[in-house]
Scaffold this motif. Sequence first.
Motif, PDB file in Angstrom:
ATOM      1  N   PRO A 238      14.191  -9.865  -9.006  1.00 32.52           N
ATOM      2  CA  PRO A 238      14.397 -10.165 -10.428  1.00 32.52           C
ATOM      3  C   PRO A 238      13.104 -10.076 -11.232  1.00 32.52           C
ATOM      4  O   PRO A 238      12.015 -10.286 -10.704  1.00 32.52           O
ATOM      5  N   ALA A 239      13.251  -9.782 -12.502  1.00 29.49           N
ATOM      6  CA  ALA A 239      12.120  -9.831 -13.428  1.00 29.49           C
ATOM      7  C   ALA A 239      11.875 -11.292 -13.787  1.00 29.49           C
ATOM      8  O   ALA A 239      12.822 -12.050 -13.980  1.00 29.49           O
ATOM      9  N   MET A 240      10.627 -11.672 -13.849  1.00 30.53           N
ATOM     10  CA  MET A 240      10.257 -13.025 -14.256  1.00 30.53           C
ATOM     11  C   MET A 240       9.896 -12.987 -15.736  1.00 30.53           C
ATOM     12  O   MET A 240       9.040 -12.204 -16.133  1.00 30.53           O
ATOM     13  N   ARG A 241      10.541 -13.810 -16.529  1.00 32.94           N
ATOM     14  CA  ARG A 241      10.387 -13.704 -17.981  1.00 32.94           C
ATOM     15  C   ARG A 241       9.018 -14.117 -18.496  1.00 32.94           C
ATOM     16  O   ARG A 241       8.660 -13.792 -19.623  1.00 32.94           O
ATOM     17  N   SER A 242       8.238 -14.838 -17.684  1.00 29.40           N
ATOM     18  CA  SER A 242       6.871 -15.198 -18.060  1.00 29.40           C
ATOM     19  C   SER A 242       6.130 -15.636 -16.806  1.00 29.40           C
ATOM     20  O   SER A 242       6.739 -15.860 -15.754  1.00 29.40           O
ATOM     21  N   PHE A 243       4.826 -15.782 -16.934  1.00 30.75           N
ATOM     22  CA  PHE A 243       4.016 -16.262 -15.816  1.00 30.75           C
ATOM     23  C   PHE A 243       4.406 -17.687 -15.463  1.00 30.75           C
ATOM     24  O   PHE A 243       4.493 -18.049 -14.293  1.00 30.75           O
TER      25      PHE A 243
ATOM     26  N   GLN B 120       4.772  -5.997 -24.942  1.00 31.59           N
ATOM     27  CA  GLN B 120       4.388  -6.194 -26.341  1.00 31.59           C
ATOM     28  C   GLN B 120       5.594  -6.204 -27.271  1.00 31.59           C
ATOM     29  O   GLN B 120       5.548  -6.808 -28.343  1.00 31.59           O
ATOM     30  N   ASN B 121       6.674  -5.553 -26.860  1.00 31.59           N
ATOM     31  CA  ASN B 121       7.894  -5.523 -27.671  1.00 31.59           C
ATOM     32  C   ASN B 121       8.845  -6.673 -27.364  1.00 31.59           C
ATOM     33  O   ASN B 121       9.992  -6.679 -27.818  1.00 31.59           O
ATOM     34  N   GLY B 122       8.389  -7.648 -26.571  1.00 30.52           N
ATOM     35  CA  GLY B 122       9.166  -8.857 -26.355  1.00 30.52           C
ATOM     36  C   GLY B 122      10.123  -8.838 -25.182  1.00 30.52           C
ATOM     37  O   GLY B 122      10.927  -9.754 -25.023  1.00 30.52           O
ATOM     38  N   SER B 123      10.052  -7.821 -24.350  1.00 25.59           N
ATOM     39  CA  SER B 123      10.903  -7.742 -23.161  1.00 25.59           C
ATOM     40  C   SER B 123      10.036  -7.829 -21.915  1.00 25.59           C
ATOM     41  O   SER B 123       8.819  -7.847 -21.997  1.00 25.59           O
ATOM     42  N   VAL B 124      10.699  -7.848 -20.775  1.00 24.58           N
ATOM     43  CA  VAL B 124       9.999  -7.825 -19.498  1.00 24.58           C
ATOM     44  C   VAL B 124      10.531  -6.622 -18.729  1.00 24.58           C
ATOM     45  O   VAL B 124      11.746  -6.460 -18.591  1.00 24.58           O
ATOM     46  N   PRO B 125       9.633  -5.762 -18.231  1.00 21.62           N
ATOM     47  CA  PRO B 125      10.092  -4.559 -17.519  1.00 21.62           C
ATOM     48  C   PRO B 125      10.784  -4.909 -16.207  1.00 21.62           C
ATOM     49  O   PRO B 125      10.430  -5.862 -15.531  1.00 21.62           O
ATOM     50  N   GLU B 126      11.779  -4.116 -15.872  1.00 22.87           N
ATOM     51  CA  GLU B 126      12.526  -4.293 -14.621  1.00 22.87           C
ATOM     52  C   GLU B 126      11.631  -3.894 -13.449  1.00 22.87           C
ATOM     53  O   GLU B 126      11.103  -2.797 -13.414  1.00 22.87           O
TER      54      GLU B 126
ATOM     55  N   CYS C 295       0.808  -1.224   0.000  1.00 24.52           N
ATOM     56  CA  CYS C 295       0.000   0.000   0.000  1.00 24.52           C
ATOM     57  C   CYS C 295       0.838   1.269   0.000  1.00 24.52           C
ATOM     58  O   CYS C 295       0.425   2.293  -0.549  1.00 24.52           O
ATOM     59  N   ASP C 296       2.016   1.216   0.615  1.00 23.00           N
ATOM     60  CA  ASP C 296       2.861   2.410   0.662  1.00 23.00           C
ATOM     61  C   ASP C 296       3.454   2.755  -0.696  1.00 23.00           C
ATOM     62  O   ASP C 296       4.041   3.817  -0.864  1.00 23.00           O
ATOM     63  N   PHE C 297       3.294   1.880  -1.682  1.00 23.85           N
ATOM     64  CA  PHE C 297       3.799   2.135  -3.033  1.00 23.85           C
ATOM     65  C   PHE C 297       2.662   2.244  -4.041  1.00 23.85           C
ATOM     66  O   PHE C 297       2.840   1.982  -5.224  1.00 23.85           O
ATOM     67  N   ALA C 298       1.478   2.605  -3.575  1.00 24.62           N
ATOM     68  CA  ALA C 298       0.289   2.688  -4.417  1.00 24.62           C
ATOM     69  C   ALA C 298       0.429   3.779  -5.475  1.00 24.62           C
ATOM     70  O   ALA C 298       1.065   4.798  -5.208  1.00 24.62           O
ATOM     71  N   PRO C 299      -0.176   3.542  -6.617  1.00 24.56           N
ATOM     72  CA  PRO C 299      -0.805   2.340  -7.131  1.00 24.56           C
ATOM     73  C   PRO C 299       0.236   1.277  -7.488  1.00 24.56           C
ATOM     74  O   PRO C 299       1.276   1.571  -8.058  1.00 24.56           O
ATOM     75  N   ALA C 300      -0.091   0.051  -7.133  1.00 26.47           N
ATOM     76  CA  ALA C 300       0.833  -1.062  -7.350  1.00 26.47           C
ATOM     77  C   ALA C 300       0.352  -1.969  -8.476  1.00 26.47           C
ATOM     78  O   ALA C 300      -0.848  -2.198  -8.632  1.00 26.47           O
ATOM     79  N   VAL C 301       1.316  -2.468  -9.226  1.00 30.62           N
ATOM     80  CA  VAL C 301       1.056  -3.390 -10.336  1.00 30.62           C
ATOM     81  C   VAL C 301       2.085  -4.504 -10.241  1.00 30.62           C
ATOM     82  O   VAL C 301       3.232  -4.256  -9.846  1.00 30.62           O
ATOM     83  N   GLN C 302       1.694  -5.693 -10.586  1.00 27.26           N
ATOM     84  CA  GLN C 302       2.648  -6.797 -10.702  1.00 27.26           C
ATOM     85  C   GLN C 302       2.653  -7.296 -12.135  1.00 27.26           C
ATOM     86  O   GLN C 302       1.602  -7.407 -12.769  1.00 27.26           O
ATOM     87  N   VAL C 303       3.845  -7.609 -12.619  1.00 29.59           N
ATOM     88  CA  VAL C 303       4.014  -8.292 -13.898  1.00 29.59           C
ATOM     89  C   VAL C 303       4.667  -9.625 -13.572  1.00 29.59           C
ATOM     90  O   VAL C 303       5.795  -9.655 -13.077  1.00 29.59           O
ATOM     91  N   ASN C 304       3.936 -10.703 -13.774  1.00 26.33           N
ATOM     92  CA  ASN C 304       4.422 -12.044 -13.435  1.00 26.33           C
ATOM     93  C   ASN C 304       4.897 -12.103 -11.984  1.00 26.33           C
ATOM     94  O   ASN C 304       5.968 -12.609 -11.690  1.00 26.33           O
ATOM     95  N   PHE C 305       4.102 -11.564 -11.084  1.00 24.90           N
ATOM     96  CA  PHE C 305       4.323 -11.541  -9.632  1.00 24.90           C
ATOM     97  C   PHE C 305       5.416 -10.571  -9.182  1.00 24.90           C
ATOM     98  O   PHE C 305       5.703 -10.492  -7.986  1.00 24.90           O
TER      99      PHE C 305
END
Length: 194
Positions: free
Chosen positions: A171-176, A160-166, A131-141
């Motif tokens: 670590p970034a998870m490359r897929s779900f 959409q461009n084939g990468s995963v955001p940092e 909550c202290d970082f709201a609004p929060a979003v997760q990409v692949n957890f």
Amino acid sequence: MMAIFQGSVLEDAHAVIARYPAGGERSALMPLLYLAQAVDGRLTPEALVEVGGLLHITTAEVEAVATFYSMYRLRPTGTHVVAICTNLACALRGAKEVYEEAHRASGMEHGQEVSEDGLLTLHEEECLGVCDFAPAVQVNFANHDNVSTERMRELISVLQNGSVPEPARGPAMRSFRHASRVLAGFDDADEGAQ
């Protein structure tokens, strides 16, 4: 339908179960659900039956856990799952607009499970617990903090461009599927993950 737990995946399942002391094997339920999810990108009815068989519990007991937690997907799922928190703290800081922007940027309708190209699933989350970082979003957890509508567009564009955001941390998870395998306790996440 082909069995989920066979070959190296069955070996991994036995390794998960072996982490727990005799009589406590049931505690392997959640990691086994992640492992099954890493194979198919979701939990199929067959996977629920197989997990129950491995743990000698009923399918209903497995399904009770799988349906309670939002990190388990029982429906078709894209390569990447983008979860947008819309609970009170996030809502007060613009999460509804971020959620709407995710739909606009991805071209997905509300209620659409997977984008036309199979790349994305958008998920409205009740609470991501940051909550202290709201609004929060997760990409692949993986957490993304203080997400504005502009940042939401960037996150979708990167995917959409084939990468995963940092992410904000970790670590970034490359897929779900990759994230699910890591959450099952395997950091060799090449096997069974896309």
